[in-house]
Design an enzyme around this catalytic site. Sequence first.
Site, short mmCIF file in Angstrom:
data_model
loop_
_atom_site.label_atom_id
_atom_site.label_comp_id
_atom_site.label_asym_id
_atom_site.label_seq_id
_atom_site.Cartn_x
_atom_site.Cartn_y
_atom_site.Cartn_z
N THR A 171 0.97 -1.28 -0.09
CA THR A 171 -0.09 -0.02 0.03
C THR A 171 0.89 1.32 -0.06
O THR A 171 2.06 1.26 0.65
CB THR A 171 -0.80 0.11 1.26
OG1 THR A 171 -1.67 -0.99 1.32
CG2 THR A 171 -1.63 1.37 1.43
N CYS A 188 8.67 1.48 -5.66
CA CYS A 188 8.18 0.35 -4.62
C CYS A 188 7.41 -0.74 -5.06
O CYS A 188 6.31 -0.55 -5.84
CB CYS A 188 7.25 0.94 -3.65
SG CYS A 188 6.69 -0.14 -2.23
N SER A 232 5.31 4.61 -7.38
CA SER A 232 4.86 3.29 -8.03
C SER A 232 6.10 2.96 -8.84
O SER A 232 6.40 1.50 -9.07
CB SER A 232 3.55 3.24 -8.86
OG SER A 232 3.75 4.01 -9.87
N THR A 270 3.77 -1.27 -4.70
CA THR A 270 2.78 -0.28 -5.00
C THR A 270 2.71 -0.23 -6.56
O THR A 270 3.74 -0.24 -7.30
CB THR A 270 3.66 1.13 -4.58
OG1 THR A 270 3.60 1.19 -3.18
CG2 THR A 270 2.74 2.44 -4.78
#
EC number: 3.4.25.2
Length: 176
Positions: A5, A164, A161, A167
């Site tokens: 997340t 990570c 994004s 993500t």
Amino acid sequence: MFHATTIVAVKKGEQVAMAGDGQVTMGQATVMKHKARKVRRLFHGKVLAGFAGSVADAFTLFEKFENKLEEYQGNLQRAAVELAKDWRMDKALRNLEALLIVADKQSMLLISGSGEVIEPDDGIAAIGSGGNYALAAARALVKNTDLQPAQLVQEAMEVASSICVYTNDQIIVEEL
């Protein structure tokens, strides 16, 4: 740290936007869902809330937080403090693994299970496994551009994004 997340929120004046990615990861290696909705509108659309952590725990916290908002007539700070108190004191709630960012047009708060309610100094908050990347990107964008909050959180999430692995780029943005 909570995996799978990233949530980022930016508040400028009375404008606030929050974004979250859509990835749900089971364990350390399996992506189970790509388009989960981790940012929601609460209290008649006047409050934004985003979560990092266990999905089941987050739904429980969203419900408890919305009940607190109703109980305190939409007073975000009072509802957050009361939720944090309950979260810290209640045996069942104490085991929930999640973090929340909540915001309305007046304030933004990060709420943790250890009873912390933190209002960021700069109107920028981020949580989750990609939170530090999104936070750094949002701060740089706020400092060096004239983008509106919705654009800022979108761009910050795109940066997170790209770095990570927990993500993804299925980004949902909500704004007030």
